[in-house]
Design a protein around this motif. Structure first.
Motif, mmCIF file in Angstrom:
data_model
loop_
_atom_site.group_PDB
_atom_site.id
_atom_site.type_symbol
_atom_site.label_atom_id
_atom_site.label_comp_id
_atom_site.label_asym_id
_atom_site.label_seq_id
_atom_site.Cartn_x
_atom_site.Cartn_y
_atom_site.Cartn_z
ATOM 1 N N TYR A 129 0.974 -1.236 0.017
ATOM 2 C CA TYR A 129 -0.128 -0.082 -0.004
ATOM 3 C C TYR A 129 0.857 1.198 0.087
ATOM 4 N N GLN A 130 0.634 2.217 -1.076
ATOM 5 C CA GLN A 130 1.524 3.318 -1.011
ATOM 6 C C GLN A 130 0.453 4.641 -0.592
ATOM 7 N N LEU A 131 1.121 4.805 0.700
ATOM 8 C CA LEU A 131 0.061 6.095 1.501
ATOM 9 C C LEU A 131 0.363 7.436 0.620
ATOM 10 N N ASP A 132 1.382 7.665 -0.397
ATOM 11 C CA ASP A 132 1.553 8.931 -0.933
ATOM 12 C C ASP A 132 0.272 8.796 -1.918
ATOM 13 N N SER A 151 -2.740 -10.801 -8.609
ATOM 14 C CA SER A 151 -1.999 -9.731 -8.357
ATOM 15 C C SER A 151 -0.828 -9.739 -7.438
ATOM 16 N N VAL A 152 0.039 -8.782 -7.546
ATOM 17 C CA VAL A 152 1.193 -8.758 -7.032
ATOM 18 C C VAL A 152 1.100 -7.635 -5.899
ATOM 19 N N TYR A 153 -0.158 -6.955 -5.699
ATOM 20 C CA TYR A 153 -0.294 -5.986 -4.685
ATOM 21 C C TYR A 153 -0.701 -6.663 -3.409
ATOM 22 N N LEU A 154 -0.164 -6.075 -2.301
ATOM 23 C CA LEU A 154 -0.203 -6.763 -0.876
ATOM 24 C C LEU A 154 -0.969 -5.656 -0.160
ATOM 25 N N PRO A 155 -2.022 -5.690 0.396
ATOM 26 C CA PRO A 155 -2.501 -4.604 0.943
ATOM 27 C C PRO A 155 -2.261 -4.500 2.440
ATOM 28 N N PRO A 214 -11.363 -0.167 -2.942
ATOM 29 C CA PRO A 214 -10.777 -1.440 -3.370
ATOM 30 C C PRO A 214 -9.483 -1.234 -2.946
ATOM 31 N N TYR A 215 -8.570 -0.248 -3.456
ATOM 32 C CA TYR A 215 -7.164 -0.298 -3.083
ATOM 33 C C TYR A 215 -6.776 -0.412 -1.584
ATOM 34 N N ASN A 268 -0.838 2.296 -9.234
ATOM 35 C CA ASN A 268 -1.183 3.365 -8.722
ATOM 36 C C ASN A 268 -1.795 4.642 -9.944
ATOM 37 N N ARG A 269 -2.007 3.900 -11.075
ATOM 38 C CA ARG A 269 -2.663 4.789 -12.073
ATOM 39 C C ARG A 269 -4.120 4.430 -12.418
#
Length: 471
Positions: free
Chosen positions: A119-122, A264-268, A304-305, A354-355
């Motif tokens: 997760y990218q806080l920015d 997905s390779v995203y880790l919440p 969802p993010y 993040n697009r």
């Protein structure tokens, strides 16, 4: 192959600009889409010619210049020789901008080639409500023009209630379909209107459809619920996840454990306290956004993010996106006919890159599609009677009981059988409604109240000294 004529080049360029959608497209993106077949000066001359012909609209200046179709509802027809770009070659996708095509290409790589990200806080902190905009001003103006309804000066929720019967079916089916549910739209209609579960479908698919129905009614039948608040979002999750979660305690509750997203390779985020804090921040930021379209899109991106719930996050975001449309009497977003792969790709672009460009393409296409379904046909729809909808079960019980007991359809008979579920304040209206239903009752429509033709025939044929029904 012979060189394309000027007319063919103009036609192809007009198609590219139309397919870019209401957001428009810049010259750099057009050069990329043309694959090096045009120099910049040549392209500028072609664009000027299209503008002179009234086929496109030019907005902005310098590098901010964007080209829009002059009539988005009527696409330009390409010549036979002009093949569409590869990004639009598949029929089961949505028209995609150059930026959206880049995202699609990036997330189409094998999973092992994509870099795992957390997760990218920015991504959230760089957004400032009413200053930052995922949807450009011109695009929002076009969406407002598309979604404005004849009910825009009426109380909040009027437009959604007017088309409720159709919205229940369309949104329940389309949102479930995006999750892989195999119910057809006709199956969904039978389930929602008559309670008939489709043969060959598992119970979880049926439950998913019915959960959507309840969640939509929660927002539409009681417009005070259509607010961007944490309790509303949690309530939506409770409705949508009922009977579908491995742990029943996780229904309507911020998650307490780590989750992964398939494919997905995203880790919440995994830390529960941090998750709850960010859920509050995301909701508050969304609530501060004044433009309904920007607010809806922000919810579709950041709920969802964040993945605040163990599951059902995207379903919550799709219904939450309708909150501003309900409040502002704009056309609702049903996601009808949205290709599942396009939506999945768009969400992966948000998760991993993040697009938002591809999700914006999907959102705009979906909203245009919804407007075609609802705004254009609203004048042909009979608005549902909300009072009747609320008391439909009690009404059926009273009418069936009077018929089966062979009683006359009188005010006293209705009052004697008034169910306790009907509030005292509604008694007079309920009696009037019941008598009106008796006035229109006949053998063909009595089945709506569970009355068999033989039962109706016996009741209608009795000499009770009262007016004859069903003649």
């Amino acid at each position: 192959m012979p060189r394309p004529t000027l007319a063919q080049e103009l036609d192809q360029l007009a198609v590219l600009i139309h397919n870019a959608g209401p957001a428009g497209v810049g010259s750099d993106a057009l050069l990329q889409l043309l694959g090096g077949t045009h120099e910049r000066r040549t392209l500028q001359r072609r664009l000027a010619r299209l503008s002179e012909q009234g086929r496109i609209t030019v907005r902005g200046e310098g590098r901010a210049t964007r080209y829009h179709p002059s009539n988005p509802s009527h696409p330009q027809q390409p010549p036979v020789e002009a093949a569409p770009p590869a990004a639009w070659a598949t029929a089961d996708y949505v028209p995609t901008s150059a930026e959206g095509a880049e995202i699609r290409a990036a997330i189409s790589q094998s999973r092992h080639l994509r870099k795992p990200v957390g997760y990218q806080l920015d991504f959230l902190s760089q957004y400032h409500p009413n200053d930052t905009a995922y949807l450009p001003h011109d695009l929002r103006e076009q969406l407002h023009g598309l979604g404005r309804s004849p009910a825009d000066q009426t109380p909040a929720g009027t437009f959604a209630r007017d088309i409720l019967n159709r919205l229940l079916i369309d949104l329940s089916w389309a949102s479930s379909h995006l999750e892989g549910n195999t119910y057809s739209r006709l199956d969904t209609e039978r389930l929602i209107e008559f309670g008939q579960a489709a043969e060959g479908k598992n119970a979880l698919e049926t439950q998913m459809i019915l959960n959507h129905k309840q969640a939509i009614e929660y927002l539409v039948l009681q417009p005070e619920n259509a607010q961007v608040r944490t309790d509303t979002l949690i309530a939506l999750h409770a409705f949508l996840s009922d009977g579908l979660m491995a742990d029943p305690a996780s229904v309507g509750r911020i998650r307490r454990r780590a989750v992964e997203i398939g494919g997905s390779v995203y880790l919440p985020i995994a830390l529960p306290q941090r998750l709850e804090e960010l859920f509050g921040i995301v909701t508050q930021m969304a609530a501060e956004i004044t433009d309904p379209f920007e607010q809806a899109f922000f919810l579709m991106v950041h709920l969802p993010y964040l993945q605040p719930f163990e599951d059902v996050n995207k379903r919550v975001s799709r219904l939450a996106a309708n909150i501003p449309f309900i409040r502002h009497n704009l056309c609702p977003l049903s996601f009808i006919d949205v290709p599942q792969q396009a939506y999945v790709d768009a969400m992966l672009g948000v998760y991993e890159l993040n697009r938002v460009d591809l999700l914006r393409d999907v959102f705009v296409w979906a909203y245009e599609r919804s407007c075609q379904q609802y705004v254009a046909v609203k004048q042909n729809l009979v608005p549902p009677d909300i009072f009747r909808l609320r008391h439909r079960q009690a009404l059926a019980e009273v009418i069936a009981a009077i018929v089966r007991q062979g009683e006359a359809a009188t005010e006293d008979a209705v009052k004697r059988r008034m169910p306790a579920s009907v509030p005292e304040a509604d008694h007079t209206h309920f009696v009037q409604l019941a008598l009106a239903e008796f006035g229109a009752l006949h053998a063909g429509n009595a089945v709506r109240f569970g009355i068999r033709p033989l039962e109706f025939g016996e009741w209608a044929g009795r000499d009770r000294g009262d007016a004859s029904y069903g003649a």
